[in-house]
Design a protein around this motif. Structure first.
Motif, PDB file in Angstrom:
ATOM      1  N   PHE A 129       0.829  -1.203   0.000  1.00 33.13           N
ATOM      2  CA  PHE A 129       0.000   0.000   0.000  1.00 33.13           C
ATOM      3  C   PHE A 129       0.870   1.262   0.000  1.00 33.13           C
ATOM      4  O   PHE A 129       0.620   2.197  -0.769  1.00 33.13           O
ATOM      5  N   VAL A 130       1.891   1.274   0.844  1.00 36.16           N
ATOM      6  CA  VAL A 130       2.761   2.457   0.952  1.00 36.16           C
ATOM      7  C   VAL A 130       3.509   2.704  -0.357  1.00 36.16           C
ATOM      8  O   VAL A 130       3.606   3.851  -0.829  1.00 36.16           O
ATOM      9  N   MET A 131       4.035   1.639  -0.959  1.00 39.55           N
ATOM     10  CA  MET A 131       4.794   1.799  -2.201  1.00 39.55           C
ATOM     11  C   MET A 131       3.883   2.233  -3.351  1.00 39.55           C
ATOM     12  O   MET A 131       4.284   3.047  -4.191  1.00 39.55           O
ATOM     13  N   LEU A 132       2.666   1.704  -3.379  1.00 36.34           N
ATOM     14  CA  LEU A 132       1.716   2.129  -4.418  1.00 36.34           C
ATOM     15  C   LEU A 132       1.348   3.598  -4.232  1.00 36.34           C
ATOM     16  O   LEU A 132       1.308   4.360  -5.203  1.00 36.34           O
ATOM     17  N   LEU A 133       1.119   4.005  -2.986  1.00 38.71           N
ATOM     18  CA  LEU A 133       0.786   5.401  -2.710  1.00 38.71           C
ATOM     19  C   LEU A 133       1.962   6.312  -3.065  1.00 38.71           C
ATOM     20  O   LEU A 133       1.767   7.377  -3.679  1.00 38.71           O
ATOM     21  N   ALA A 134       3.173   5.888  -2.703  1.00 33.45           N
ATOM     22  CA  ALA A 134       4.365   6.683  -2.998  1.00 33.45           C
ATOM     23  C   ALA A 134       4.577   6.820  -4.501  1.00 33.45           C
ATOM     24  O   ALA A 134       4.965   7.887  -4.999  1.00 33.45           O
ATOM     25  N   TYR A 135       4.278   5.748  -5.231  1.00 30.65           N
ATOM     26  CA  TYR A 135       4.442   5.789  -6.687  1.00 30.65           C
ATOM     27  C   TYR A 135       3.381   6.680  -7.340  1.00 30.65           C
ATOM     28  O   TYR A 135       3.699   7.515  -8.196  1.00 30.65           O
ATOM     29  N   LYS A 136       2.126   6.514  -6.928  1.00 30.54           N
ATOM     30  CA  LYS A 136       1.039   7.261  -7.560  1.00 30.54           C
ATOM     31  C   LYS A 136       1.118   8.756  -7.250  1.00 30.54           C
ATOM     32  O   LYS A 136       0.682   9.581  -8.059  1.00 30.54           O
ATOM     33  N   THR A 137       1.665   9.123  -6.077  1.00 28.78           N
ATOM     34  CA  THR A 137       1.781  10.532  -5.711  1.00 28.78           C
ATOM     35  C   THR A 137       3.087  11.156  -6.184  1.00 28.78           C
ATOM     36  O   THR A 137       3.293  12.364  -6.016  1.00 28.78           O
ATOM     37  N   GLY A 138       3.979  10.334  -6.753  1.00 28.36           N
ATOM     38  CA  GLY A 138       5.234  10.849  -7.279  1.00 28.36           C
ATOM     39  C   GLY A 138       6.328  11.003  -6.237  1.00 28.36           C
ATOM     40  O   GLY A 138       7.388  11.565  -6.542  1.00 28.36           O
ATOM     41  N   VAL A 139       6.094  10.514  -5.021  1.00 31.11           N
ATOM     42  CA  VAL A 139       7.141  10.580  -3.987  1.00 31.11           C
ATOM     43  C   VAL A 139       8.354   9.759  -4.421  1.00 31.11           C
ATOM     44  O   VAL A 139       9.503  10.152  -4.207  1.00 31.11           O
ATOM     45  N   ILE A 140       8.087   8.596  -5.018  1.00 34.93           N
ATOM     46  CA  ILE A 140       9.151   7.768  -5.587  1.00 34.93           C
ATOM     47  C   ILE A 140       8.926   7.693  -7.092  1.00 34.93           C
ATOM     48  O   ILE A 140       7.833   7.306  -7.533  1.00 34.93           O
ATOM     49  N   ARG A 141       9.919   8.048  -7.848  1.00 32.87           N
ATOM     50  CA  ARG A 141       9.813   8.021  -9.305  1.00 32.87           C
ATOM     51  C   ARG A 141      10.757   6.967  -9.878  1.00 32.87           C
ATOM     52  O   ARG A 141      11.904   6.840  -9.430  1.00 32.87           O
ATOM     53  N   ALA A 142      10.261   6.236 -10.852  1.00 33.92           N
ATOM     54  CA  ALA A 142      11.064   5.177 -11.471  1.00 33.92           C
ATOM     55  C   ALA A 142      11.960   5.774 -12.556  1.00 33.92           C
ATOM     56  O   ALA A 142      11.783   5.534 -13.754  1.00 33.92           O
ATOM     57  N   THR A 143      12.941   6.575 -12.135  1.00 34.55           N
ATOM     58  CA  THR A 143      13.887   7.155 -13.082  1.00 34.55           C
ATOM     59  C   THR A 143      14.843   6.070 -13.581  1.00 34.55           C
ATOM     60  O   THR A 143      14.924   4.973 -13.018  1.00 34.55           O
ATOM     61  N   GLN A 144      15.595   6.394 -14.622  1.00 30.25           N
ATOM     62  CA  GLN A 144      16.514   5.410 -15.183  1.00 30.25           C
ATOM     63  C   GLN A 144      17.587   5.002 -14.163  1.00 30.25           C
ATOM     64  O   GLN A 144      17.923   3.822 -14.041  1.00 30.25           O
ATOM     65  N   SER A 145      18.111   5.974 -13.417  1.00 29.41           N
ATOM     66  CA  SER A 145      19.122   5.670 -12.405  1.00 29.41           C
ATOM     67  C   SER A 145      18.544   4.792 -11.302  1.00 29.41           C
ATOM     68  O   SER A 145      19.200   3.860 -10.817  1.00 29.41           O
ATOM     69  N   PHE A 146      17.305   5.083 -10.899  1.00 35.00           N
ATOM     70  CA  PHE A 146      16.626   4.288  -9.884  1.00 35.00           C
ATOM     71  C   PHE A 146      16.478   2.844 -10.353  1.00 35.00           C
ATOM     72  O   PHE A 146      16.769   1.895  -9.609  1.00 35.00           O
ATOM     73  N   LYS A 147      16.037   2.675 -11.599  1.00 34.19           N
ATOM     74  CA  LYS A 147      15.839   1.331 -12.141  1.00 34.19           C
ATOM     75  C   LYS A 147      17.143   0.545 -12.179  1.00 34.19           C
ATOM     76  O   LYS A 147      17.194  -0.623 -11.757  1.00 34.19           O
ATOM     77  N   ILE A 148      18.184   1.172 -12.677  1.00 30.99           N
ATOM     78  CA  ILE A 148      19.472   0.478 -12.797  1.00 30.99           C
ATOM     79  C   ILE A 148      19.995   0.074 -11.418  1.00 30.99           C
ATOM     80  O   ILE A 148      20.504  -1.035 -11.225  1.00 30.99           O
ATOM     81  N   GLY A 149      19.846   0.973 -10.434  1.00 31.80           N
ATOM     82  CA  GLY A 149      20.312   0.673  -9.085  1.00 31.80           C
ATOM     83  C   GLY A 149      19.569  -0.499  -8.469  1.00 31.80           C
ATOM     84  O   GLY A 149      20.183  -1.398  -7.883  1.00 31.80           O
ATOM     85  N   VAL A 150      18.242  -0.505  -8.585  1.00 38.30           N
ATOM     86  CA  VAL A 150      17.439  -1.587  -8.004  1.00 38.30           C
ATOM     87  C   VAL A 150      17.711  -2.907  -8.722  1.00 38.30           C
ATOM     88  O   VAL A 150      17.834  -3.967  -8.096  1.00 38.30           O
ATOM     89  N   ILE A 151      17.836  -2.851 -10.039  1.00 34.54           N
ATOM     90  CA  ILE A 151      18.095  -4.069 -10.815  1.00 34.54           C
ATOM     91  C   ILE A 151      19.466  -4.651 -10.477  1.00 34.54           C
ATOM     92  O   ILE A 151      19.618  -5.868 -10.318  1.00 34.54           O
ATOM     93  N   ALA A 152      20.465  -3.784 -10.353  1.00 32.48           N
ATOM     94  CA  ALA A 152      21.806  -4.257 -10.002  1.00 32.48           C
ATOM     95  C   ALA A 152      21.803  -4.910  -8.625  1.00 32.48           C
ATOM     96  O   ALA A 152      22.397  -5.981  -8.421  1.00 32.48           O
ATOM     97  N   ALA A 153      21.120  -4.292  -7.660  1.00 29.31           N
ATOM     98  CA  ALA A 153      21.053  -4.856  -6.308  1.00 29.31           C
ATOM     99  C   ALA A 153      20.303  -6.183  -6.307  1.00 29.31           C
ATOM    100  O   ALA A 153      20.722  -7.147  -5.653  1.00 29.31           O
ATOM    101  N   THR A 154      19.203  -6.251  -7.049  1.00 31.61           N
ATOM    102  CA  THR A 154      18.427  -7.481  -7.118  1.00 31.61           C
ATOM    103  C   THR A 154      19.235  -8.598  -7.765  1.00 31.61           C
ATOM    104  O   THR A 154      19.217  -9.750  -7.305  1.00 31.61           O
ATOM    105  N   GLY A 155      19.964  -8.267  -8.820  1.00 27.43           N
ATOM    106  CA  GLY A 155      20.811  -9.261  -9.471  1.00 27.43           C
ATOM    107  C   GLY A 155      21.900  -9.773  -8.539  1.00 27.43           C
ATOM    108  O   GLY A 155      22.196 -10.979  -8.510  1.00 27.43           O
ATOM    109  N   GLY A 156      22.485  -8.864  -7.762  1.00 30.67           N
ATOM    110  CA  GLY A 156      23.512  -9.270  -6.805  1.00 30.67           C
ATOM    111  C   GLY A 156      22.957 -10.211  -5.753  1.00 30.67           C
ATOM    112  O   GLY A 156      23.601 -11.207  -5.381  1.00 30.67           O
ATOM    113  N   ILE A 157      21.753  -9.933  -5.269  1.00 29.81           N
ATOM    114  CA  ILE A 157      21.108 -10.792  -4.275  1.00 29.81           C
ATOM    115  C   ILE A 157      20.831 -12.168  -4.868  1.00 29.81           C
ATOM    116  O   ILE A 157      21.065 -13.201  -4.223  1.00 29.81           O
TER     117      ILE A 157
END
Length: 248
Positions: A129-157
């Motif tokens: 719920f919090v992440m959906l609210l943060a995304y819909k209100t623009g508090v967290i934006r899926a920028t290119q840098s954000f995507k690459i960082g999350v993907i790299a961390a997920t791949g490492g895990i």
């Protein structure tokens, strides 16, 4: 290369919606959310059954169902990824199978740490719920840098888990500091939970990409399936984190 790295979820990557053009009703974000709710109900239904089975006079009877759910869920997930138009049928089957596994796993943790399962469920739904609210209100934006960082961390895990699994199977070795309930173990689990939660933002972004691209109606089921993959991972990691905290 960066343009291909839209999400670390194999079900919701950039290619997922390519060539998916609606000739009738089109995919909507609200419809995807509603179908995610249906899949959650499917998970809860079968999880409740294996949970009850684990508390029967013969609790060992849960293990074949739990293992079958894990293996069956993986097979159906792969089928869904390659046959997206089957998702209205395969997505609920996937959710039902994963529910069998989650019910058994949750019951095992609950036996060791009473009350931990409901805490994990509450934290998972709250995070969604919090992440959906943060995304819909623009508090967290899926920028290119954000995507690459999350993907790299997920791949490492993912690589770490795979290496640890191979070492454990063939050499009976694991990383004590990471798997124990000490500060390093809790910090690692907390890091993984955060990365899993941030993957939800990438999933929301890809679902909106499908909506804006006019994907067909059945892709609502596919988007819901992809979201469930992340939610199940998040729940298991929260369960593991809470278990470590309770061991202290």
């Amino acid at each position: 290369m960066a343009s291909l790295m839209r999400t670390s979820n194999p079900a919701l990557n950039e290619k997922a919606f390519k060539g998916q053009v609606a000739f009738g009703d089109a995919m909507t974000f609200e419809g995807t959310v509603n179908k995610t709710g249906v899949l959650l109900l499917c998970v809860v239904a079968t999880a409740a059954w294996t949970w009850g089975l684990s508390r029967s006079p013969a609790p060992e009877a849960v293990y074949p169902w739990m293992i079958g759910g894990l293996i069956g869920g993986l097979v159906v997930a792969l089928v869904t990824i390659f046959k997206k138009n089957w998702s209205p049928f395969t997505a609920p089957i996937y959710a039902l199978l994963e529910g069998l596994a989650l019910g058994g796993i949750s019951a095992i943790f609950e036996k060791m740490y009473p009350g931990v399962a409901i805490q994990a469920v509450g934290l998972t739904l709250g995070t969604l719920f919090v992440m959906l609210l943060a995304y819909k209100t623009g508090v967290i934006r899926a920028t290119q840098s954000f995507k690459i960082g999350v993907i790299a961390a997920t791949g490492g895990i993912a690589v770490f888990y795979l290496v640890e699994m191979v070492l454990g199977m063939f050499f009976h070795f694991n990383v004590p500091a990471i798997n124990a309930s000490g500060p390093w173990g809790i910090a690692f689990s907390l890091f993984v939970v955060i990365i899993a939660a941030l993957n939800l933002v990438l999933d929301f972004d890809m679902i909106e990409t499908g909506v804006s691209g006019g994907a067909p109606k059945y892709m609502e089921w596919y988007g819901a399936f992809g979201l469930m993959v992340t939610l199940i991972w998040l729940y298991l990691e929260i369960l593991r984190l809470l278990g470590k905290v309770r061991r202290r």
